[in-house]
Design an enzyme around this catalytic site. Sequence first.
Site, PDB file in Angstrom:
ATOM      1  N   TYR A   1       0.875  -1.174   0.000  1.00 11.37           N
ATOM      2  CA  TYR A   1       0.000   0.000   0.000  1.00 11.37           C
ATOM      3  C   TYR A   1       0.910   1.220   0.000  1.00 11.37           C
ATOM      4  O   TYR A   1       1.427   1.631   1.039  1.00 11.37           O
ATOM      5  CB  TYR A   1      -0.932  -0.030   1.217  1.00 11.37           C
TER       6      TYR A   1
ATOM      7  N   ASP B   1      -2.149  -1.256  -4.106  1.00 15.46           N
ATOM      8  CA  ASP B   1      -2.526   0.118  -4.403  1.00 15.46           C
ATOM      9  C   ASP B   1      -1.242   0.919  -4.455  1.00 15.46           C
ATOM     10  O   ASP B   1      -0.658   1.232  -3.414  1.00 15.46           O
ATOM     11  CB  ASP B   1      -3.468   0.633  -3.307  1.00 15.46           C
TER      12      ASP B   1
ATOM     13  N   ASN C   1      -0.926   3.931  -5.784  1.00 13.78           N
ATOM     14  CA  ASN C   1      -1.224   5.367  -5.645  1.00 13.78           C
ATOM     15  C   ASN C   1      -0.609   6.230  -6.737  1.00 13.78           C
ATOM     16  O   ASN C   1      -0.133   7.341  -6.474  1.00 13.78           O
ATOM     17  CB  ASN C   1      -0.797   5.864  -4.251  1.00 13.78           C
TER      18      ASN C   1
END
Length: 251
Positions: free
Chosen positions: A105, A144, A146
Amino acid sequence: MKLISWNVNGLRACVRKGFLDYFHKVDADIFCVQEIKLQAGQIDLDLEGYHQYWNYAERKGYSGTAIFTKQKPESVQYGLLDENSESEGRIITLEFEEFYLVNVYTPNSQRDLARLDFRLDWEDKIYEHLTRLDEKKPVIYCGDLNVAHQEIDIRNAKSNIGNSGFTYEERERMTELLNAGFIDSLRYFHPDTEGIYTWWSYMKNVRARNIGWRIDYFIVSERLKDHLQDSVAHPDVMGSDHCPIQLTINL
């Protein structure tokens, strides 16, 4: 082998919205989740046939990752490079016989880019982590991340240039990783397909109108490309502001 990655934006909330129905229906060999937003003892998932690995953030209700895998790994690491701890719970690396799996993440650089320097330092470390692993055996890197890498990966590219997740610096770090011997698996199969997104704002009708960003990825070592069978997103699966993504690979 079927792998799933999903930013659940709070696992307890996602469970209330049908996470377990999807989990059992998809029957993945490895299921990775990000942004679990919980601490040890706050959830008890009865996932028969799966080994569970959790990396909780020290800060309550924040970040965190987990992996549920049918095959027990040879080793588990919860940090970057030679560290086996990481305070925000953002990374888990599992070593299997034929490959490494890295579930991440990635830190958000924040709306005002206040955390961009932290983010870029993270990117430098994850690059070194992945390339080190890749010297030993192939890597499957997911989560993820980002960042919307290319303009095709975001609905309104021009108005978002320079914004968090679409800065030149963040996109360039992804390019550098791909140039170091890795493949964006979805673009390997769907190089020019527009409208494939994995995150949508909670603003009214945004998801229904598919005004989104593709910021969730399966990135693999280039030498695995002949083993790849498919890489797709599942935007019809609800429960989070992200949708699950799937990699099918013959290993």
